[in-house]
Scaffold this motif. Structure first.
Motif, PDB file in Angstrom:
ATOM      1  N   ALA A 196      43.802  33.838  30.019  1.00 19.00           N
ATOM      2  CA  ALA A 196      44.465  33.664  31.320  1.00 19.00           C
ATOM      3  C   ALA A 196      43.791  34.520  32.384  1.00 19.00           C
ATOM      4  CB  ALA A 196      45.942  34.025  31.201  1.00 19.00           C
ATOM      5  N   SER A 197      43.437  35.752  32.030  1.00 18.75           N
ATOM      6  CA  SER A 197      42.786  36.643  32.997  1.00 18.75           C
ATOM      7  C   SER A 197      41.398  36.138  33.364  1.00 18.75           C
ATOM      8  CB  SER A 197      42.703  38.074  32.444  1.00 18.75           C
ATOM      9  OG  SER A 197      41.850  38.153  31.319  1.00 18.75           O
ATOM     10  N   LEU A 198      40.689  35.530  32.394  1.00 19.14           N
ATOM     11  CA  LEU A 198      39.365  34.982  32.693  1.00 19.14           C
ATOM     12  C   LEU A 198      39.473  33.835  33.690  1.00 19.14           C
ATOM     13  CD1 LEU A 198      36.437  34.346  30.258  1.00 19.14           C
ATOM     14  CD2 LEU A 198      37.107  32.585  31.871  1.00 19.14           C
ATOM     15  N   GLY A 199      40.462  32.956  33.506  1.00 18.77           N
ATOM     16  CA  GLY A 199      40.638  31.852  34.444  1.00 18.77           C
ATOM     17  C   GLY A 199      40.907  32.337  35.854  1.00 18.77           C
ATOM     18  N   LEU A 200      41.750  33.354  35.981  1.00 21.40           N
ATOM     19  CA  LEU A 200      42.049  33.921  37.292  1.00 21.40           C
ATOM     20  C   LEU A 200      40.820  34.612  37.882  1.00 21.40           C
ATOM     21  CD1 LEU A 200      45.589  35.424  36.582  1.00 21.40           C
ATOM     22  CD2 LEU A 200      45.073  33.447  38.011  1.00 21.40           C
ATOM     23  N   PHE A 201      40.072  35.320  37.041  1.00 20.91           N
ATOM     24  CA  PHE A 201      38.866  36.012  37.505  1.00 20.91           C
ATOM     25  C   PHE A 201      37.841  35.015  38.030  1.00 20.91           C
ATOM     26  CE2 PHE A 201      34.578  37.679  36.563  1.00 20.91           C
ATOM     27  CZ  PHE A 201      34.602  38.819  37.357  1.00 20.91           C
ATOM     28  N   ALA A 202      37.661  33.904  37.325  1.00 25.32           N
ATOM     29  CA  ALA A 202      36.696  32.886  37.747  1.00 25.32           C
ATOM     30  C   ALA A 202      37.057  32.341  39.126  1.00 25.32           C
ATOM     31  CB  ALA A 202      36.662  31.753  36.721  1.00 25.32           C
ATOM     32  N   SER A 203      38.338  32.052  39.350  1.00 20.71           N
ATOM     33  CA  SER A 203      38.771  31.526  40.646  1.00 20.71           C
ATOM     34  C   SER A 203      38.650  32.572  41.745  1.00 20.71           C
ATOM     35  CB  SER A 203      40.226  31.047  40.548  1.00 20.71           C
ATOM     36  OG  SER A 203      40.339  29.998  39.610  1.00 20.71           O
ATOM     37  N   LEU A 204      38.985  33.816  41.406  1.00 19.08           N
ATOM     38  CA  LEU A 204      38.883  34.914  42.367  1.00 19.08           C
ATOM     39  C   LEU A 204      37.437  35.106  42.827  1.00 19.08           C
ATOM     40  CD1 LEU A 204      40.220  37.414  43.774  1.00 19.08           C
ATOM     41  CD2 LEU A 204      39.619  38.708  41.718  1.00 19.08           C
ATOM     42  N   GLY A 261      42.708  26.170  45.747  1.00 23.79           N
ATOM     43  CA  GLY A 261      43.379  25.249  44.836  1.00 23.79           C
ATOM     44  C   GLY A 261      43.218  25.667  43.392  1.00 23.79           C
ATOM     45  N   SER A 262      42.040  26.189  43.051  1.00 24.16           N
ATOM     46  CA  SER A 262      41.789  26.657  41.694  1.00 24.16           C
ATOM     47  C   SER A 262      42.674  27.849  41.347  1.00 24.16           C
ATOM     48  CB  SER A 262      40.308  27.033  41.547  1.00 24.16           C
ATOM     49  OG  SER A 262      40.029  27.467  40.224  1.00 24.16           O
ATOM     50  N   ILE A 263      42.915  28.734  42.324  1.00 21.57           N
ATOM     51  CA  ILE A 263      43.800  29.888  42.095  1.00 21.57           C
ATOM     52  C   ILE A 263      45.221  29.410  41.811  1.00 21.57           C
ATOM     53  CG2 ILE A 263      44.880  31.886  43.211  1.00 21.57           C
ATOM     54  CD1 ILE A 263      42.168  32.278  44.682  1.00 21.57           C
ATOM     55  N   LEU A 264      45.706  28.436  42.597  1.00 24.15           N
ATOM     56  CA  LEU A 264      47.029  27.861  42.347  1.00 24.15           C
ATOM     57  C   LEU A 264      47.089  27.263  40.951  1.00 24.15           C
ATOM     58  CD1 LEU A 264      47.711  26.042  45.750  1.00 24.15           C
ATOM     59  CD2 LEU A 264      48.835  28.110  44.920  1.00 24.15           C
ATOM     60  N   TYR A 265      46.050  26.527  40.571  1.00 28.94           N
ATOM     61  CA  TYR A 265      46.005  25.867  39.269  1.00 28.94           C
ATOM     62  C   TYR A 265      45.987  26.888  38.135  1.00 28.94           C
ATOM     63  CZ  TYR A 265      44.094  23.202  35.339  1.00 28.94           C
ATOM     64  OH  TYR A 265      43.891  22.651  34.105  1.00 28.94           O
ATOM     65  N   GLN A 266      45.125  27.902  38.249  1.00 26.83           N
ATOM     66  CA  GLN A 266      45.008  28.890  37.177  1.00 26.83           C
ATOM     67  C   GLN A 266      46.272  29.740  37.047  1.00 26.83           C
ATOM     68  OE1 GLN A 266      42.775  29.030  34.948  1.00 26.83           O
ATOM     69  NE2 GLN A 266      41.069  27.842  35.780  1.00 26.83           N
ATOM     70  N   GLY A 297      33.917  37.201  25.289  1.00 26.70           N
ATOM     71  CA  GLY A 297      33.801  36.098  26.247  1.00 26.70           C
ATOM     72  C   GLY A 297      34.061  36.565  27.668  1.00 26.70           C
ATOM     73  N   LEU A 298      35.090  37.400  27.848  1.00 26.66           N
ATOM     74  CA  LEU A 298      35.396  37.930  29.178  1.00 26.66           C
ATOM     75  C   LEU A 298      34.253  38.814  29.679  1.00 26.66           C
ATOM     76  CD1 LEU A 298      37.400  38.241  31.504  1.00 26.66           C
ATOM     77  CD2 LEU A 298      38.489  40.118  30.238  1.00 26.66           C
ATOM     78  N   LEU A 299      33.699  39.630  28.798  1.00 23.49           N
ATOM     79  CA  LEU A 299      32.571  40.503  29.161  1.00 23.49           C
ATOM     80  C   LEU A 299      31.364  39.678  29.586  1.00 23.49           C
ATOM     81  CD1 LEU A 299      31.115  43.259  29.302  1.00 23.49           C
ATOM     82  CD2 LEU A 299      30.627  43.009  26.844  1.00 23.49           C
ATOM     83  N   LEU A 300      31.039  38.645  28.811  1.00 24.81           N
ATOM     84  CA  LEU A 300      29.901  37.778  29.138  1.00 24.81           C
ATOM     85  C   LEU A 300      30.097  37.121  30.497  1.00 24.81           C
ATOM     86  CD1 LEU A 300      27.289  36.261  28.434  1.00 24.81           C
ATOM     87  CD2 LEU A 300      28.678  34.606  27.152  1.00 24.81           C
ATOM     88  N   LEU A 335      25.987  27.440  31.958  1.00 23.28           N
ATOM     89  CA  LEU A 335      25.970  27.452  30.496  1.00 23.28           C
ATOM     90  C   LEU A 335      26.614  28.722  29.952  1.00 23.28           C
ATOM     91  CD1 LEU A 335      22.397  26.042  29.695  1.00 23.28           C
ATOM     92  CD2 LEU A 335      24.595  24.946  29.223  1.00 23.28           C
ATOM     93  N   ALA A 336      26.249  29.856  30.540  1.00 25.66           N
ATOM     94  CA  ALA A 336      26.776  31.138  30.069  1.00 25.66           C
ATOM     95  C   ALA A 336      28.288  31.219  30.276  1.00 25.66           C
ATOM     96  CB  ALA A 336      26.079  32.290  30.792  1.00 25.66           C
ATOM     97  N   THR A 337      28.760  30.809  31.451  1.00 25.38           N
ATOM     98  CA  THR A 337      30.191  30.914  31.733  1.00 25.38           C
ATOM     99  C   THR A 337      31.001  29.892  30.930  1.00 25.38           C
ATOM    100  OG1 THR A 337      29.865  29.516  33.705  1.00 25.38           O
ATOM    101  CG2 THR A 337      29.915  31.919  34.023  1.00 25.38           C
ATOM    102  N   ASN A 338      30.428  28.724  30.699  1.00 23.91           N
ATOM    103  CA  ASN A 338      31.116  27.731  29.881  1.00 23.91           C
ATOM    104  C   ASN A 338      31.281  28.232  28.452  1.00 23.91           C
ATOM    105  OD1 ASN A 338      32.190  24.937  29.463  1.00 23.91           O
ATOM    106  ND2 ASN A 338      30.433  24.775  28.102  1.00 23.91           N
ATOM    107  N   TYR A 339      30.227  28.857  27.924  1.00 22.45           N
ATOM    108  CA  TYR A 339      30.299  29.439  26.576  1.00 22.45           C
ATOM    109  C   TYR A 339      31.325  30.570  26.538  1.00 22.45           C
ATOM    110  CZ  TYR A 339      28.798  31.754  22.272  1.00 22.45           C
ATOM    111  OH  TYR A 339      28.769  32.334  21.013  1.00 22.45           O
ATOM    112  N   ALA A 340      31.343  31.394  27.589  1.00 22.09           N
ATOM    113  CA  ALA A 340      32.291  32.505  27.662  1.00 22.09           C
ATOM    114  C   ALA A 340      33.728  31.989  27.693  1.00 22.09           C
ATOM    115  CB  ALA A 340      32.002  33.357  28.901  1.00 22.09           C
ATOM    116  N   GLU A 341      33.982  30.926  28.441  1.00 16.97           N
ATOM    117  CA  GLU A 341      35.319  30.349  28.515  1.00 16.97           C
ATOM    118  C   GLU A 341      35.762  29.832  27.151  1.00 16.97           C
ATOM    119  OE1 GLU A 341      35.492  27.366  31.500  1.00 16.97           O
ATOM    120  OE2 GLU A 341      35.594  28.786  33.164  1.00 16.97           O
TER     121      GLU A 341
END
Length: 234
Positions: free
Chosen positions: A212-220, A191-196, A93-96, A72-78
């Motif tokens: 964009a950085s949040l998407g990469l951070f999530a996959s990382l 696969g998520s890293i390739l996608y992001q 959002g990135l901080l959360l 829930l928290a990460t979905n809201y942050a995204e």
């Protein structure tokens, strides 16, 4: 998966100079997010009641509750990072997201620290090196070839739902998902890293470097979690 609200031309249509500037901003913010994660994690481990609470949430149905809260928290942050034109809310959002990741990582990092203290080697450093090496290699493939990996979206979505179902079933029926599940999740995270990274090149607009950085951070962090899990269970 995130949605994109483009208010400017996509990065792939920009001049080389502007495109490189966008990449630099994105990866700078990614590096800042990783550094902030390390700092927040260190602070969390100075608060013993918080650490004890996080470990207590790994037992039985409490882990499902913790996982649900994290989602829930990460979905809201995204949503904050991707769906608003307010740069302050994007940063919030990135901080959360970073704080949520740091909290859910407490038990896993705690176990890794205990293994190191018992003479089992510094698997945290090993996991970090392996994660960054794989992340760099996968990102390089996209940046060099400019290939669009958006076709992975449906496969990743199905994969994540299957993984979530297995995690829930494991908690409810008390079976261990084992090594091969973690290996499968490493493949899914890759696969998520390739996608992001592909999204960064082909989908985002010039002013969406925080999202964009949040998407990469999530996959990382997903990749780091399962590599660390594999090393912790050796």
């Amino acid at each position: 998966m995130e949605e994109f609200q483009q208010v400017a031309p996509v990065v792939s249509s920009l001049t080389d100079e502007k495109r490189v500037a966008f990449y630099k901003k994105t990866y700078t913010h990614l590096a800042m997010a990783v550094l902030l994660f390390v700092i927040v994690e260190w602070v969390f481990f100075q608060i013993e009641p918080l650490v004890n609470f996080a470990f207590s949430m790994t037992q039985g149905w409490r882990w499902l509750l913790m996982l649900g809260g994290f989602m829930l928290a990460t979905n809201y942050a995204e949503k904050m990072a991707h769906k608003t034109h307010d740069i302050n809310k994007q940063y919030l959002g990135l901080l959360l997201y970073v704080v949520a990741e740091a909290f859910i990582f407490i038990p896993l990092i705690g176990i890794a620290m205990m293994i190191a203290e018992s003479g089992g080697g510094n698997i945290l450093n090993q996991a970090a090196i392996l994660t960054l090496s794989l992340f760099t290699g996968l990102s390089g493939v996209v940046l060099i070839t400019k290939k669009d990996f958006s076709f992975l979206k449906s496969m990743l979505t199905i994969g994540f739902f299957i993984a979530l179902g297995l995690i829930v079933a494991g908690m409810l029926f008390g079976f261990n998902l084992g090594l091969w599940f973690s290996v499968g999740m490493v493949v899914l995270a890759s696969g998520s890293i390739l996608y992001q990274t592909s999204n960064m090149v082909h989908k985002y607009s010039e002013d969406q470097y925080v999202g964009a950085s949040l998407g990469l951070f999530a996959s990382l962090m997903l990749l780091f979690w399962y590599i660390l899990s594999i090393l912790s269970n050796d």
